[in-house]
Design an enzyme around this catalytic site. Structure first.
Site, mmCIF file in Angstrom:
data_model
loop_
_atom_site.group_PDB
_atom_site.id
_atom_site.type_symbol
_atom_site.label_atom_id
_atom_site.label_comp_id
_atom_site.label_asym_id
_atom_site.label_seq_id
_atom_site.Cartn_x
_atom_site.Cartn_y
_atom_site.Cartn_z
ATOM 1 N N ASP A 295 0.979 -1.302 0.008
ATOM 2 C CA ASP A 295 -0.028 0.002 0.024
ATOM 3 C C ASP A 295 1.190 1.295 -0.101
ATOM 4 O OD1 ASP A 295 -3.249 0.568 1.917
ATOM 5 O OD2 ASP A 295 -2.043 1.741 0.003
HETATM 6 C C1 GLC Z 1 -4.117 4.334 -0.028
HETATM 7 C C2 GLC Z 1 -5.102 3.187 0.359
HETATM 8 C C3 GLC Z 1 -5.303 2.208 -0.552
HETATM 9 C C4 GLC Z 1 -5.243 2.772 -1.920
HETATM 10 C C5 GLC Z 1 -3.780 3.169 -2.180
HETATM 11 C C6 GLC Z 1 -3.717 3.809 -3.692
HETATM 12 O O1 GLC Z 1 -3.420 4.704 0.912
HETATM 13 O O2 GLC Z 1 -4.807 2.530 1.649
HETATM 14 O O3 GLC Z 1 -6.523 1.300 -0.298
HETATM 15 O O4 GLC Z 1 -5.562 1.607 -2.873
HETATM 16 O O5 GLC Z 1 -3.392 4.085 -1.259
HETATM 17 O O6 GLC Z 1 -4.430 4.821 -3.797
#
Ligand code: GLC
Length: 754
Positions: A295
């Site tokens: 993430d």
């Molecule tokens: C964010 C979220 C995740 C998302 C990612 C990309 O921090 O935790 O769910 O897919 O970044 O945007």
């Protein structure tokens, strides 16, 4: 077009190798020759790659088109050209994504096509209800279509990968991200997870109207201590496997090709660095063959987690734990080269990670044609199509949960009977932006049908007046007088209160679940006029509103329903659609009850009002305000006691469970018939109820339908103390009903032997 026709699009070196590998194993971007054909293809590319180019495939950067995290970098275009970035997210439209793909394919040395990822969580341009809202439809076919339409619009916009479905179970509405999930129950959340993966990926990933799915956030992200986002998750492996694991597993069984690691630590180790989670459980026990993506800067965050001293050790421990792709931190491409040279990371593991990523690119057909998702004609014909806009309305209607519809002076307020004058009031009454929800991707709020517009459309004969009344946060009561006057001069008031989109979602946990500002005060004031008042709760989490509920006659959970919100709400209020939604998450009386859920354990001192030494509070009852599975309509549904095909079954038998459901009228309607079990005695404590089936049935007024469920020993299994997934002989209760509380029951025995 076939690879050989595309040869000029891919750098000659790769193209030549690929053509030999592909032609020898036949098939284009599909897994026509099974895993072998991919292995040959990926290895033919691997053989050409430098170590830095391999690390580039393990690297994902955001474009500057959208911001979904704390850090940005502005050199991603140069990194693509240098072969140091093989994947991009938060970039969309055909024009922009084609410009980046051309750099990758025609300017980098090997010409390996880019993945384009984005958070298509509940629609891409046409926005559907937030996932928790749509989960309240319990309609997996509908939810699959939402995923399919979201994928179509996203793929038409140049994307080929979505960071969805989010399938984190949560029992805590303080956590703002419950909005993205499918509620508190493992069984319902698993069925929905399957539907979302199948809708997103379709039958063939090379279909240019499908996307690669990404199951997130692995794992246990929905159970942060104190409901505070990103906080520690602390539970036994037994509890994790029993409650939180099922939807991830269901999504993987449905074929999801990527997984995203979670920000939280679990079992004492950050998910991003958790070898038990990412390798032993995910890749070995569950047999996951796709790739695991971090993430947002999750690789770097193992340093503040306190398990890595610096970027070099962060790279080493996360990669060796089983993480394949680094989102945004740049640490893999920066640090893994040295780690390999020093023997801290094996080249064969680097190759395996690259292989997993290249395999997804092959399956998407990107090596056949890197521009297959980049067609402007599709972009214009698919986005906002009438079919998709109609689906957005159907989904919004089915996501609405009618919580209460009591008579006022002997007459139920809903459905509205052509009232002459309607007052439409509240901070969400003429509001487009917030109805899109907190994760609305590329949704355009200008397309949203507000409640006010929906009421005007669906009540053409009524005089409709609007007043905002108050805002979300302040104590400004200057709008009260106008709102009261409007209500007094109307036949009915519709009050739209709740949350704005910033009050739920990521990094939006709340310690108090009440209506903010003076919203509740306004509601009580309007009710005190004695006029009929309909309360619309438009939020993305469960709110606490017991005092308001005690005084209100009609209350609906109307969520943030997306592009067609106003039409859907108006149709339900008019009775054009008989509300059928059922809560996928419990509504507490107050935040002190949280976490609160229907599938609780009985304890050794279950509540007994006659005995003080039993499990209870001194200041609130144990029961929630509204339980899991609750939702009423404009008709009453009566259930017969369940009849069973047997009073006992062996491990090999199937138990048939039948009930008859009568629609006592006055309106035709849908009912969601729910089936629960209780394992009365087992080697570990078992919940007082567990959902094991549900059926969507349409029943004309006055008619009765027979509903049948089939239960097998698979439905009775659980994890024992040795973490074996088994069923144990003994007595069980069966419940069928209209909610987890209103049920009729029977009993049966599971006997040893076959
Ligand atoms: C964010 C979220 C995740 C998302 C990612 C990309 O921090 O935790 O769910 O897919 O970044 O945007």
């Amino acid at each position: 077009m076939r690879l050989k026709d595309q040869i000029e699009h891919i750098a000659p070196v790769v193209a030549g190798i690929l053509m030999m590998a592909t032609l020898s194993s036949c098939g284009s971007g599909r897994s026509s020759g099974g895993e072998n054909s991919f292995r040959e293809k990926t290895d033919s590319v691997l053989a050409l790659m430098t170590l830095e180019e391999k690390l580039g495939q393990l690297t994902l950067y955001t474009s500057y088109w959208d911001v979904t995290g704390p850090v940005m970098r502005d050199d991603y275009v140069e990194e693509i050209r240098a072969g140091r970035c093989g994947n991009i997210f938060n970039a969309h439209t055909v024009t922009y994504n084609r410009s980046l793909q051309e750099i990758a394919v025609e300017e980098s040395r090997l010409g390996i096509p880019l993945l384009f990822g984005y958070d298509v969580i509940h629609g891409h341009k046409t926005i559907f209800p937030t996932p928790l809202a749509e989960a309240c439809s319990w309609d997996t076919a509908l939810i699959k279509r939402s995923a399919r339409y979201g994928a179509m619009e996203a793929a038409a916009s140049g994307l080929n990968w979505t960071f969805a479905p989010m399938v984190d179970i949560s029992r805590d509405p303080r956590w703002g991200r419950i909005t993205e999930g499918n509620g508190e129950d493992p069984y319902l959340a698993s069925r929905i997870a399957e539907a979302r993966v199948m809708g997103t990926q379709g039958e063939d990933l090379a279909d240019p109207l499908t996307l690669a799915a990404c199951v997130k956030h692995f794992a246990g992200y929905g159970a942060p201590v104190a409901g505070r986002d990103y906080n520690t998750v602390d539970m036994s492996e037994l509890h994790f496997r029993q409650v939180y694991l099922p939807p991830y597993k269901a999504a993987l069984d449905a074929g999801a090709v990527t997984v995203m690691a979670a920000f939280n630590d679990i079992f004492g180790v950050p998910s991003h660095a958790n070898k038990f989670l990412l390798t032993n459980l995910l890749k070995e026990e569950l047999g996951f063959g796709g790739f695991v993506v971090a993430d947002y800067s999750g690789v770097e965050q193992v340093i503040p987690h306190g398990v890595a001293e610096n970027r070099r050790s962060a790279a080493e421990i996360t990669f060796n734990a089983g993480l394949d792709m680094d989102m945004q931190s740049g640490i893999f491409v920066e640090q893994l080269g040295a780690a390999v040279k020093e023997g801290a990371v094996k080249m064969e593991d680097i190759d395996e990670a690259v292989r997993r990523i290249l395999q997804v690119k092959f399956r998407l057909g990107l090596f056949d044609d890197p521009y297959r998702y980049l067609d402007t004609t599709r972009e214009n014909s698919i986005i906002y199509s009438a079919e998709i806009m109609e689906h957005a309305l159907e989904s919004a209607r089915k996501s609405i949960v009618l919580l209460k519809n009591e008579p006022l002076r002997g007459r139920k307020i809903l459905p509205l009977k052509n009232p002459g004058r309607i007052a439409v009031i509240g901070p969400l009454a003429d509001n487009q932006l917030d109805l899109l929800g907190s994760w609305h991707a590329a949704g355009d709020h200008n397309k949203v049908v507000t409640l006010l517009r929906g009421m005007k459309t669906h009540f053409p004969g009524s005089e409709i007046n609007y007043a905002k009344g108050c805002d979300f946060y302040s104590t400004d009561r200057s709008g009260f007088d106008e709102a009261v006057r409007l209500t007094q001069n109307s036949d009915v008031a519709i009050l739209a209160i709740g949350e704005n989109q910033a009050q739920s979602g990521e990094a939006a946990s709340r310690s108090d679940l009440g209506l903010t500002g003076v919203q509740e005060e306004l509601a009580q004031l309007l009710i005190s006029t004695g006029k009929p008042v309909v309360i619309l709760l438009m939020a993305e989490r469960m709110l606490t509103f017991e005092k308001l509920d005690n005084n209100a006659q009609a209350v609906l959970n109307a969520w943030h329903l997306g592009t067609r919100a106003g039409d859907a709400i108006a149709q339900v209020l008019a009775g054009d659609y008989n509300p059928s939604g059922k809560l996928a998450m419990t509504i507490p009386r107050n935040v002190g009850q949280v976490p609160i859920f229907y599938n609780y354990k009985n304890t050794g001192r279950p509540l007994d009002p006659q005995n003080m030494y039993t499990t209870k509070y001194l200041d609130v009852e144990n029961a929630p305000l509204y339980p899991f599975g609750h939702g009423i309509g404009y008709s009453a549904f009566e259930y017969s006691n369940p009849t069973l095909s047997d009073t006992s079954i062996s491990m090999k038998d199937t138990l048939r469970v039948n009930t008859r459901v009568t629609n006592e009228g006055p309106a035709d309607g849908h009912e969601i018939v729910q089936l629960y079990i209780r394992d009365l005695t087992a080697s570990v404590t078992r919940p007082v109820k567990e959902l094991k089936g549900f059926r969507h049935v349409f029943i004309p007024a006055g008619k009765t339908v027979k509903v049948e469920f089939m239960l097998t020993v698979e439905d009775l299994k659980f994890y024992n103390q040795e973490l074996e997934y088994i069923a144990e002989p003994g007595a069980f209760k069966i419940f069928v009903g209209t909610s987890s509380e209103k049920t009729r029951e029977s009993e049966f025995k599971l006997i040893q032997g076959t």
